[in-house]
Enzyme design. Structure first.
Site, short mmCIF file in Angstrom:
data_model
loop_
_atom_site.label_atom_id
_atom_site.label_comp_id
_atom_site.label_asym_id
_atom_site.label_seq_id
_atom_site.Cartn_x
_atom_site.Cartn_y
_atom_site.Cartn_z
CE LYS A 1 39.07 54.81 41.07
NZ LYS A 1 39.01 54.15 42.36
CG HIS B 1 47.66 58.96 41.08
ND1 HIS B 1 47.79 57.60 40.95
CD2 HIS B 1 46.57 59.13 41.89
CE1 HIS B 1 46.84 56.98 41.64
NE2 HIS B 1 46.11 57.89 42.24
NE ARG C 1 41.74 47.18 36.45
CZ ARG C 1 40.74 47.40 37.30
NH1 ARG C 1 40.69 48.55 37.97
NH2 ARG C 1 39.83 46.48 37.50
CB SER D 1 37.79 51.44 37.81
OG SER D 1 38.02 51.47 39.18
N GLY E 1 37.02 44.55 41.55
CA GLY E 1 38.33 43.89 41.50
C GLY E 1 38.43 42.81 40.43
P1 PAP Z 1 42.89 54.71 43.29
O1 PAP Z 1 43.58 55.33 42.14
O2 PAP Z 1 41.66 55.40 43.68
O3 PAP Z 1 43.81 54.43 44.42
P2 PAP Z 1 43.23 52.06 42.49
O4 PAP Z 1 43.55 51.40 43.77
O5 PAP Z 1 44.36 52.37 41.58
O6 PAP Z 1 42.37 53.33 42.76
O7 PAP Z 1 42.22 51.18 41.67
C1 PAP Z 1 41.02 50.75 42.21
C2 PAP Z 1 40.68 49.46 41.50
O8 PAP Z 1 41.49 48.40 42.02
C3 PAP Z 1 39.24 49.06 41.74
O9 PAP Z 1 38.86 48.39 40.53
P3 PAP Z 1 37.35 48.18 40.09
O10 PAP Z 1 36.68 49.49 40.17
O11 PAP Z 1 37.44 47.67 38.69
O12 PAP Z 1 36.80 47.18 41.01
C4 PAP Z 1 39.38 48.12 42.92
O13 PAP Z 1 38.29 47.25 43.08
C5 PAP Z 1 40.65 47.38 42.55
N1 PAP Z 1 41.31 46.77 43.71
C6 PAP Z 1 41.56 47.34 44.91
N2 PAP Z 1 42.18 46.48 45.72
C7 PAP Z 1 42.31 45.33 45.02
C8 PAP Z 1 42.88 44.05 45.34
N3 PAP Z 1 43.40 43.79 46.53
N4 PAP Z 1 42.85 43.11 44.38
C9 PAP Z 1 42.32 43.37 43.17
N5 PAP Z 1 41.76 44.54 42.81
C10 PAP Z 1 41.77 45.52 43.73
#
Ligand code: PAP
Length: 317
Positions: free
Chosen positions: A68, A131, A153, A161, A284
């Site tokens: 996240k 991770h 972050r 998230s 995002g």
């Molecule tokens: P993961 O560990 O499941 O792969 P990860 O990609 O690390 O998750 O984080 C997801 C967060 O990145 C989400 O945040 P939110 O819940 O606060 O919205 C997701 O929306 C955000 N995210 C994914 N892609 C982008 C992007 N291209 N630009 C900005 N934020 C993004």
């Protein structure tokens, strides 16, 4: 999307959060080598195999993060930067695959499926992700010259998230999620130990470990993308900068563009009925936590963090 490629899936408890409020073991976490591992989805045997067998090459590139923190975004950027001379943005594999499929996780995908996978046919530079915290990486990574990009972050946005993801499975009070986070009991946590491991290495070996923040990427994606490309050894030429290549990559990897790609609108994480864009592309935004966490809760975690990070030089706004 295939189940084993999902980082979120690996954080998913095998017991519904609401039935296991505030109990790390009950939601499928196991303490292993000093961290909480979501062992129902990431068997510790796959971590041991990775540590034992993975042979790093000096030009390997490894995307590292806590869930996240911006992993999906960073993977899209890294893949696009490194492969920009092989693919145009209209024919990049990112149009038909989620970034997690293109840069697979060691512990969630590769060593979970095979205790000693054969990487000999993967062209250089090989792109991997994890991770896992720094101390748990294979020694060959630590002793090689390979590059690690770590993204972190604001922890409050991470909690929110994470909570949203769990809510897709079952309703769970955000307070319970937050309480566990405060105790360091979340997948790959404690947060502070995870982030400190990579922070310290970025200071010790700056040409091998790049420390990125989600908020910096949001604030100035063009500058950060250039920084990333330089670190990776794929700097943009003056010609590329003049012709707008950096901006095109930034736009392609933007939240809106990735979320709206057909593969993310319709592709689903296995074992769920949810499309990728719901799981990996939620809002995002920076600072969304203010809508979920009270100022008192924020202050409490800030105090914990201040103590845990004290003397490290690492701070979060
Ligand atoms: P993961 O560990 O499941 O792969 P990860 O990609 O690390 O998750 O984080 C997801 C967060 O990145 C989400 O945040 P939110 O819940 O606060 O919205 C997701 O929306 C955000 N995210 C994914 N892609 C982008 C992007 N291209 N630009 C900005 N934020 C993004």
């Amino acid at each position: 999307m295939e189940s084993k490629e999902s980082s979120l899936e690996t954080s998913t408890p095998n017991v519904s959060p609401s039935t296991a409020a505030s109990n790390a073991y009950a939601i499928g976490l196991t303490q292993f080598q000093g961290f909480w591992i979501p062992s129902s989805r990431v068997p510790t045997s796959s971590i041991i195999s990775f540590q034992k067998y993975f042979q790093a090459l000096d030009d390997d590139i490894i995307v590292a993060s806590k869930p996240k923190a911006g992993t999906t975004w960073l993977k899209a950027l890294v893949f696009t930067i490194v492969n920009r001379h092989s693919y145009t943005l209209s024919n990049t594999p990112l149009n038909s695959a989620n970034p997690h499929q293109l840069i697979p996780f060691f512990e969630i995908k590769l060593y979970r499926e095979n205790s000693n996978p054969d990487f000999s046919k993967i062209p250089s530079p090989r792109l991997f992700s994890t991770h896992l915290p720094y101390p748990m990486l294979a020694d060959s990574i630590k002793h090689s010259n390979c590059r690690i990009i770590y993204i972190t972050r604001n922890p409050f946005d991470i909690v929110v998230s994470l909570w949203h993801f769990f809510r897709f499975m079952d309703d769970w009070p955000v307070e319970d999620c937050f309480e566990m986070f405060c105790r360091g009991e979340e997948g790959y946590g404690p947060f502070w130990d995870h982030v400190l491991g990579y922070w310290n290495m970025s200071l010790e070996k700056p040409s091998n470990v790049l420390f990125l923040r989600y908020e910096e990427l949001k604030e100035d994606p063009v500058a950060q993308t250039k920084r990333l490309a330089e670190f990776l050894g794929f700097p943009f030429s003056i010609e590329e900068e003049k012709t707008g290549v950096v901006n095109q990559i930034v736009d392609f990897c933007s939240f809106k563009n990735l979320k709206d790609l057909e593969v993310n609108k319709t592709g689903k994480m296995a074992e769920t009925i949810l499309p990728n864009n719901k799981l990996f592309f939620r809002s995002g935004k920076v600072g969304d936590y203010v809508n979920y966490l009270t100022p008192t809760a924020v202050e409490r975690f800030n105090n914990i963090l201040e103590e845990k990070l004290s003397g490290s030089g690492l701070t979060f706004k």
